[in-house]
Design a protein around this motif. Structure first.
Motif, PDB file in Angstrom:
ATOM      1  N   ALA A   1      70.163 -88.067 -13.780  1.00 37.11           N
ATOM      2  CA  ALA A   1      69.407 -89.230 -13.305  1.00 37.11           C
ATOM      3  C   ALA A   1      69.432 -90.379 -14.309  1.00 37.11           C
ATOM      4  O   ALA A   1      69.364 -91.553 -13.916  1.00 37.11           O
ATOM      5  N   TRP A   2      69.566 -90.082 -15.614  1.00 35.26           N
ATOM      6  CA  TRP A   2      69.580 -91.136 -16.633  1.00 35.26           C
ATOM      7  C   TRP A   2      70.778 -92.067 -16.466  1.00 35.26           C
ATOM      8  O   TRP A   2      70.744 -93.222 -16.906  1.00 35.26           O
TER       9      TRP A   2
ATOM     10  N   ALA B   1      69.067 -92.701   1.406  1.00 38.36           N
ATOM     11  CA  ALA B   1      67.919 -91.899   0.960  1.00 38.36           C
ATOM     12  C   ALA B   1      67.797 -91.921  -0.560  1.00 38.36           C
ATOM     13  O   ALA B   1      66.679 -92.020  -1.104  1.00 38.36           O
ATOM     14  N   ILE B   2      68.917 -91.845  -1.262  1.00 36.49           N
ATOM     15  CA  ILE B   2      68.876 -91.871  -2.722  1.00 36.49           C
ATOM     16  C   ILE B   2      68.376 -93.222  -3.216  1.00 36.49           C
ATOM     17  O   ILE B   2      67.569 -93.295  -4.156  1.00 36.49           O
ATOM     18  N   GLU B   3      68.813 -94.292  -2.581  1.00 38.11           N
ATOM     19  CA  GLU B   3      68.341 -95.614  -2.987  1.00 38.11           C
ATOM     20  C   GLU B   3      66.837 -95.743  -2.795  1.00 38.11           C
ATOM     21  O   GLU B   3      66.126 -96.250  -3.676  1.00 38.11           O
ATOM     22  N   ARG B   4      66.333 -95.268  -1.660  1.00 37.81           N
ATOM     23  CA  ARG B   4      64.884 -95.333  -1.410  1.00 37.81           C
ATOM     24  C   ARG B   4      64.116 -94.521  -2.446  1.00 37.81           C
ATOM     25  O   ARG B   4      63.082 -94.963  -2.962  1.00 37.81           O
ATOM     26  N   GLU B   5      64.617 -93.333  -2.770  1.00 39.86           N
ATOM     27  CA  GLU B   5      63.932 -92.472  -3.748  1.00 39.86           C
ATOM     28  C   GLU B   5      63.909 -93.130  -5.127  1.00 39.86           C
ATOM     29  O   GLU B   5      62.896 -93.070  -5.838  1.00 39.86           O
TER      30      GLU B   5
ATOM     31  N   ILE C   1      63.018 -96.355 -10.600  1.00 39.94           N
ATOM     32  CA  ILE C   1      64.281 -96.208 -11.341  1.00 39.94           C
ATOM     33  C   ILE C   1      65.208 -97.354 -10.965  1.00 39.94           C
ATOM     34  O   ILE C   1      65.436 -97.599  -9.773  1.00 39.94           O
ATOM     35  N   PRO C   2      65.729 -98.100 -11.929  1.00 41.59           N
ATOM     36  CA  PRO C   2      66.626 -99.219 -11.605  1.00 41.59           C
ATOM     37  C   PRO C   2      67.813 -98.742 -10.781  1.00 41.59           C
ATOM     38  O   PRO C   2      68.481 -97.766 -11.140  1.00 41.59           O
ATOM     39  N   TYR C   3      68.065 -99.429  -9.667  1.00 44.86           N
ATOM     40  CA  TYR C   3      69.170 -99.070  -8.780  1.00 44.86           C
ATOM     41  C   TYR C   3      69.941-100.344  -8.492  1.00 44.86           C
ATOM     42  O   TYR C   3      69.495-101.190  -7.727  1.00 44.86           O
ATOM     43  N   ARG C   4      71.090-100.511  -9.148  1.00 43.37           N
ATOM     44  CA  ARG C   4      71.858-101.752  -9.040  1.00 43.37           C
ATOM     45  C   ARG C   4      72.919-101.638  -7.957  1.00 43.37           C
ATOM     46  O   ARG C   4      73.784-100.756  -8.014  1.00 43.37           O
ATOM     47  N   SER C   5      72.845-102.503  -6.958  1.00 42.84           N
ATOM     48  CA  SER C   5      73.815-102.530  -5.879  1.00 42.84           C
ATOM     49  C   SER C   5      74.121-103.987  -5.552  1.00 42.84           C
ATOM     50  O   SER C   5      73.207-104.777  -5.320  1.00 42.84           O
TER      51      SER C   5
END
Length: 304
Positions: free
Chosen positions: A221-222, A266-270, A276-280
């Motif tokens: 996850a890191w 689902a992973i992006e929502r979680e 957790i920063p999610y860059r897209s």
């Protein structure tokens, strides 16, 4: 099976491109054929990547055989060398000095750039302009490093590895020389350079320009904070080898492309729910971010 159709299609296109180059004595036509050669080569590399991760349901011994077919015979890159490099990338994602995809020729943070002296400081001061010309040599560089690694292997591993690598070059040059004569040199050089640029387009946007990681930690996850997804349609995903969903690939590297695509929302929502920063982002914007990060670091080297 879909993977076998894709492999046969791209392998056929690889050698068809050489035949296409001989149809007309025109530099623009040769360059177009070289682009087809580069496209087929990188797509075979994407398939080799999938085989190595176990995304294709094959017995382990067949996985190695098909992987050698992709990497050694069709691409001229040592599977054993690439395997070690890529596994290190997944274990030490975006950690300077540990991730082999962070090449020491460039600098990725300001402190490193400030500490440089001599010729490398001058290079880093210009790295934003030199990045893509250097990237054009990536496939040749991989072939060279792979051959150096292959000749150092124990005897039983060295013989098949070196033979298949040499066979790649013999077959490629023989086919190109038969069709093009001395012009084969220009065709192969253009195909190699375009392969490097295509690989750079696909791989630079996965991590470059994202914050560097300080250390490897338990779990995967890191890695999310140091990885970038590329938003695109299915055609774009195919052109990028499915690696546009790089975050999900690092979390679940053994999942095939269709499964990764299905679980991405689902992973992006979680991630967002957990803070957790999610860059897209889009491909063009990702390339702008990569170039901007190279410029920021280059300015620090140029100030000294």
């Amino acid at each position: 099976m879909q993977w076998s159709i894709l492999l046969l299609a791209h392998a056929g296109l690889l050698f068809l491109s050489i035949g296409l180059a001989g149809l007309f004595e025109n530099a623009v036509w040769w360059l177009t054929a070289a682009a087809v050669y580069a496209f087929a080569s990188v797509q075979i590399g994407f398939l080799g990547h999938d085989f190595e991760h176990g995304q294709v349901p094959l017995p382990r011994h067949w996985r190695g055989t098909v992987g050698s077919l992709c990497w050694n015979l069709l691409l001229g890159v040592s599977l054993r060398w690439w395997r070690q490099k890529h596994h290190r990338h997944h274990r030490h994602t975006h950690i300077a000095g540990s991730d082999p995809d962070l090449y020491s020729l460039f600098a990725y943070d300001r402190d490193t750039a400030r500490a440089l002296v001599g010729p490398q400081r001058w290079f880093v001061a210009c790295q934003a302009w030199l990045f893509w010309p250097v990237t054009a040599f990536a496939r040749i560089y991989f072939q060279w490093l792979g051959m150096l690694a292959a000749v150092r292997l124990p005897w039983r591993q060295r013989v098949p590895e070196v033979l298949t690598l040499c066979l790649h070059h013999v077959l490629t040059w023989a086919a190109a020389w038969e069709v093009l004569g001395a012009q084969a040199v220009w065709f192969i050089a253009a195909g190699q350079a375009l392969s490097g640029l295509y690989m750079g387009l696909a791989f630079s946007t996965n991590h470059l320009g994202m914050p560097l990681a300080s250390e490897s930690r338990a779990g995967r996850a890191w890695q999310i904070a140091h990885t970038r997804n590329i938003r695109t349609n299915r055609v774009g995903a195919y052109l990028l080898g499915g690696l546009n969903l790089q975050i999900e690939h690092h979390l679940y590297p053994a999942l095939d492309r269709s499964a990764v695509r299905a679980m991405q929302p689902a992973i992006e929502r979680e991630c967002r729910a957990a803070g957790i920063p999610y860059r897209s982002t889009g491909l063009i914007n990702a390339l702008i971010e990569v170039q901007a990060s190279l410029h920021r670091v280059a300015r620090e080297a140029a100030r000294r």
